[in-house]
Enzyme design. Structure first.
Site, mmCIF file in Angstrom:
data_model
loop_
_atom_site.group_PDB
_atom_site.id
_atom_site.type_symbol
_atom_site.label_atom_id
_atom_site.label_comp_id
_atom_site.label_asym_id
_atom_site.label_seq_id
_atom_site.Cartn_x
_atom_site.Cartn_y
_atom_site.Cartn_z
ATOM 1 C CB THR A 1 9.831 -5.040 3.224
ATOM 2 O OG1 THR A 1 10.981 -5.053 4.079
ATOM 3 C CG2 THR A 1 10.286 -4.829 1.785
ATOM 4 N N GLY B 1 -0.936 6.172 7.803
ATOM 5 C CA GLY B 1 -1.583 6.549 6.538
ATOM 6 C C GLY B 1 -0.602 6.518 5.393
ATOM 7 C CG ASP C 1 3.908 -1.026 15.143
ATOM 8 O OD1 ASP C 1 4.812 -1.163 14.293
ATOM 9 O OD2 ASP C 1 3.248 0.027 15.254
ATOM 10 N N GLY D 1 -9.321 -0.310 6.773
ATOM 11 C CA GLY D 1 -7.885 -0.318 6.500
ATOM 12 C C GLY D 1 -7.042 0.351 7.553
ATOM 13 C CG ASN E 1 -2.034 0.970 1.148
ATOM 14 O OD1 ASN E 1 -2.459 1.367 0.076
ATOM 15 N ND2 ASN E 1 -2.534 1.382 2.308
ATOM 16 C CB ALA F 1 3.816 8.272 9.429
ATOM 17 C CE LYS G 1 5.227 2.522 14.858
ATOM 18 N NZ LYS G 1 3.836 2.994 14.659
#
Length: 804
Positions: A527, A772, A650, A636, A448, A583, A654
């Site tokens: 990836t 996003g 996750d 999503g 995506n 992000a 981080k």
């Protein structure tokens, strides 16, 4: 003793080693190592004389008395004998010494008979003959059967045809002299003419010998192993910003050779044209470094520009030139320039004497004067108005005699009455090349975010100056890859990938990346693969830069993480990881800036998961947690398996990445992690988890009710803090006051709070979309642009062993 790599193969390759590559015993041993690694048994090796042997032979002609001659001859013998002693054992060494003494006795007799000059070429030829016999003997003892070939028995030059190669006879003789089942060593530089006289092939003569032999044998490749690692955009001895040209179009290489490039020579390239033979220039001192390749390539290579200069040219002026005489001059003396009114020509010094003899024979009145040349060379550069304008502008005050372009349109030329200064060459190089680097871009991961990154790429390449020389050259998923050294059209990349990609494994990918033909290579890892992140060590060892959204490497074991940092520094690589956390939010930049400015970070906390941010911002009791989770999955907002978000792994990764960026050493296991997935649902299939997701509801309903009774809310929070030498790290579901900075977030937002020596009472807060496709792809583009800006100003040290 036959090396496993030295076996016959279908296509022949020619390897040429110059005098500096064979300068001493250590160099010769290095050449043997290169042959073992890069050659096969059917290949042909072409050699120059060892080191300064040819200079020592030339010195004999300057001797005017017997004492000076014997001293020069003794020096020559000692040098050759020392080489034999250090490299060859047993009877083979005795044979070489005896052969050397026979040759030296021949030279002595010619000197005593005052006929040394008459046999000049025969004497000069001995350097190559000794070199070939020495290397063949060493290979015979250590590697495989070897056969030394004297090129005077092979290469025939037509006396009455400007010493052109007699192809058919030369080919027949070469095939006869080659010994099957042995590695054949051919002397460079020398040949025989049709009158039986020894001839030499002039400057870069051994290179010319190599390409002639390649043409005669229909070889696939020629590698010129020399003392520099390629052809540069200018002479690196005087232009410190010169870049190695990894790929050079054949027509551009010919033009560089015609104009006097110190590595390429016009004659060297002539035999390659009809057979489409690939030519490579590589360093025998750094054999693992990628050299320069000459051949036919795509638009990236065709965009390369170089600057060359020559301060040793001769201008011949004559008002009596006619078309017939000018045609003879063209054919015989290879003029670099004929002026428009046909009253003058510019030639190289090697043709000056014979050109003057010709003009005198025609009873023409002429005059000669020294001139210099400064040229900009590139594929069809005459069509590049911007380059022409820059060239003219920088020469505005230099007062050239004339500015013109070559007939083929591959160069702009400026001639001067005075020598070109170092300052002028540097100035022209800087202005016309703008010190630009070719940057290859490989994208791994076409999910995506990867697809969104590609969608944005054409616009970015067109409008961001820092990406002017960045070219998409590779795409990869977990199983298939498309690599194109000539470039992939970014706007059509996904379609091309579908049509042309092939299966690969990680080692195949690393192998290609390690031989890339660009100044710099950047891999963008989009990836989530731990296996792919395991390649980073190999990538850094090859000097490849990484822009990563993959969290696995940054949250790997301390030993692996530290090794990555060490390799990154050792091989001058950049590893940009801004999108691994937050992000596109600049949390990494903020931490780096504080540390580099002298601050010390004491605490990092916040909401690091866009998915969990959305879930708990919308979880108000109006619907069950499982229904909210299903809705998030359908929109999503979660990973394909929502347990990847609910496990907390996750967020745990981080927090580890940020703590390490802040300078702390800890492992993933040092961070307490609350897994929000009930134990009975952790190891079942995804489908079974979704069917039984209602098992989550009671736990979260109870948590929410307790929080609401305290006028509070639920948030999944990451916290790291230090107290003296100790630290605490935890990610967990917390109950926070509705006035807490972490409570009032737009769903999907991340928030980061940094407490430091400078930000104690009022922490530094960074807040915004933390997930996003647009913001993550944008964050990757931000990293890419910043990296390209850094690379544009970085200069790699050019290691020179001396240019012949």
């Amino acid at each position: 003793m036959l090396n496993s790599k030295l076996k016959p193969q279908a296509k022949i390759n020619v390897h040429k080693f110059g005098g500096s590559s064979l300068a001493n015993a250590e160099c010769v041993k290095r050449v043997v190592s290169i042959i073992k690694q890069h050659a096969s048994l059917d290949d042909l090796i072409v050699v120059s004389a060892n080191g300064n042997t040819t200079d020592c032979l030339y010195a004999l002609f300057a001797c005017t008395d017997n004492d000076s001659f014997e001293q020069a001859l003794s020096t020559l013998r000692n040098t050759q004998q020392q080489l034999i002693k250090e490299l060859i054992e047993g009877d083979s060494a005795d044979l070489l010494v005896n052969y050397l003494d026979q040759n030296l006795q021949f030279i002595r007799q010619q000197f005593q008979q005052q006929s040394l000059e008459l046999n000049r070429n025969d004497v000069l030829a001995l350097g190559e003959v000794w070199s070939a016999k020495l290397l063949a003997a060493l290979l015979e003892q250590q590697v495989c059967p070897a056969n030394a070939i004297d090129a005077r028995n092979v290469l025939l030059l037509e006396t009455n045809n400007n010493f052109a190669v007699a192809e058919q006879q030369s080919r027949t003789q070469l095939l006869q002299e080659r010994r099957q089942g042995a590695l054949n060593i051919l002397t460079g530089f020398i040949a025989t003419d049709t009158e039986g006289k020894t001839q030499t092939l002039g400057r870069n003569g051994s290179d010319y010998s190599a390409t002639i032999a390649a043409h005669l044998l229909n070889a696939e490749n020629v590698t010129l192993w020399t003392d520099v690692d390629g052809v540069y955009s200018a002479d690196p001895r005087i232009v410190t910003t010169a870049r190695k040209l990894h790929r050079i179009e054949s027509d551009v290489a010919k033009e560089l050779g015609r104009l006097g490039n110190p590595i390429l020579h016009a004659n060297t390239l002539k035999p390659l044209a009809s057979n489409s033979i690939h030519l490579k220039v590589a360093s025998s001192y750094q054999p693992d470094q990628n050299g320069s390749e000459i051949g036919h390539f795509g638009e990236i290579a065709k965009g390369e520009i170089s600057v060359t200069h020559n301060n040793e040219l001769v201008k011949i002026s004559c008002e009596q030139f006619n078309d017939v005489e000018l045609q003879v001059i063209k054919n015989r003396f290879a003029p670099l320039y004929i002026c428009q009114d046909k009253s003058c020509v510019v030639i190289t010094p090697q043709f000056t004497d014979i050109a003057e003899q010709y003009l005198q024979g025609q009873n023409l009145k002429y005059k000669t004067e020294q001139v210099s040349l400064l040229a900009v060379v590139g594929h069809k550069i005459a069509e590049r108005g911007d380059i022409k304008a820059r060239f003219n502008r920088v020469l505005d005050k230099a007062q050239p005699l004339v500015i013109t372009q070559s007939d083929e349109g591959h160069s702009f030329l400026a001639f001067f009455a005075q020598q070109c200064s170092v300052e002028l060459v540097n100035k022209v190089h800087s202005q016309v090349t703008q010190d630009s680097k070719t940057i290859g871009l490989v994208i791994a991961g076409l999910g995506n975010i990867g697809q969104r990154f590609l969608e944005m790429l054409p616009t970015q390449l067109a409008r961001v100056l820092a990406l002017e020389n960045a070219h998409l050259v590779g795409l990869a998923t977990s199983k298939r890859a498309l690599i194109d050294t000539d470039g992939i059209v970014a706007s059509n990349a996904l379609d091309l990938f579908t049509e042309q990609s092939v299966d690969y494994d990680n080692q195949q990918l690393v192998s290609w990346l390690s031989h890339h033909p660009y100044d710099e290579l950047v891999l963008v890892d989009i990836t989530p693969s731990e296996d792919f992140s395991a390649l980073y060590q190999d990538l850094f060892k090859q000097g490849i830069h990484v822009v990563s959204a993959n969290k696995c490497a940054g949250s790997s074991s301390s030993d692996n993480y530290q090794q990555l940092l060490d390799l990154q520094r050792q091989f001058s690589c950049r590893w940009l990881v801004n999108t691994t956390v937050g992000a596109g939010l600049p949390i990494n930049y903020a931490i780096n800036d504080l540390l580099q400015s002298g601050d010390s970070i004491n605490e990092i906390s916040g909401i690091f998961s866009g998915t969990l941010s959305w879930l708990f911002a919308n979880f108000d009791g109006s619907q069950s947690f499982s229904k909210l989770l299903t809705s998030a999955l359908e929109q999503g907002y979660t990973e394909p398996d929502p347990r990847d978000d609910l496990s907390g792994l996750d967020v745990q990764r981080k927090l580890l990445i940020l703590a390490r960026l802040a300078g702390f050493k800890l492992e993933l296991e040092d961070i307490e992690c609350q897994n929000l997935v009930p134990e009975q649902l952790r190891n079942v299939s995804k489908q079974e988890f979704l069917v039984n997701a209602a098992l989550l509801d009671q736990y979260f309903a109870d948590k929410l009710e307790a929080a609401q009774q305290q006028s509070s809310c639920l948030r999944y929070v990451a916290r790291f803090s230090k107290d003296g030498d100790k630290y605490k790290a935890v990610v967990s579901l917390e109950t926070l006051s509705e006035t807490h900075p972490f409570a009032n977030l737009t769903p999907c937002d991340n928030i980061f709070s940094i407490t430091s020596d400078w930000y104690q009472d009022n922490p530094l807060i960074i807040r915004g979309p933390g997930a996003g496709r647009d913001v993550t792809a944008g964050g990757l583009h931000s990293d890419l642009v910043n990296l390209c800006k850094e690379l544009a100003v970085q200069k790699k040290q050019v290691e020179l062993k001396g240019i012949n």
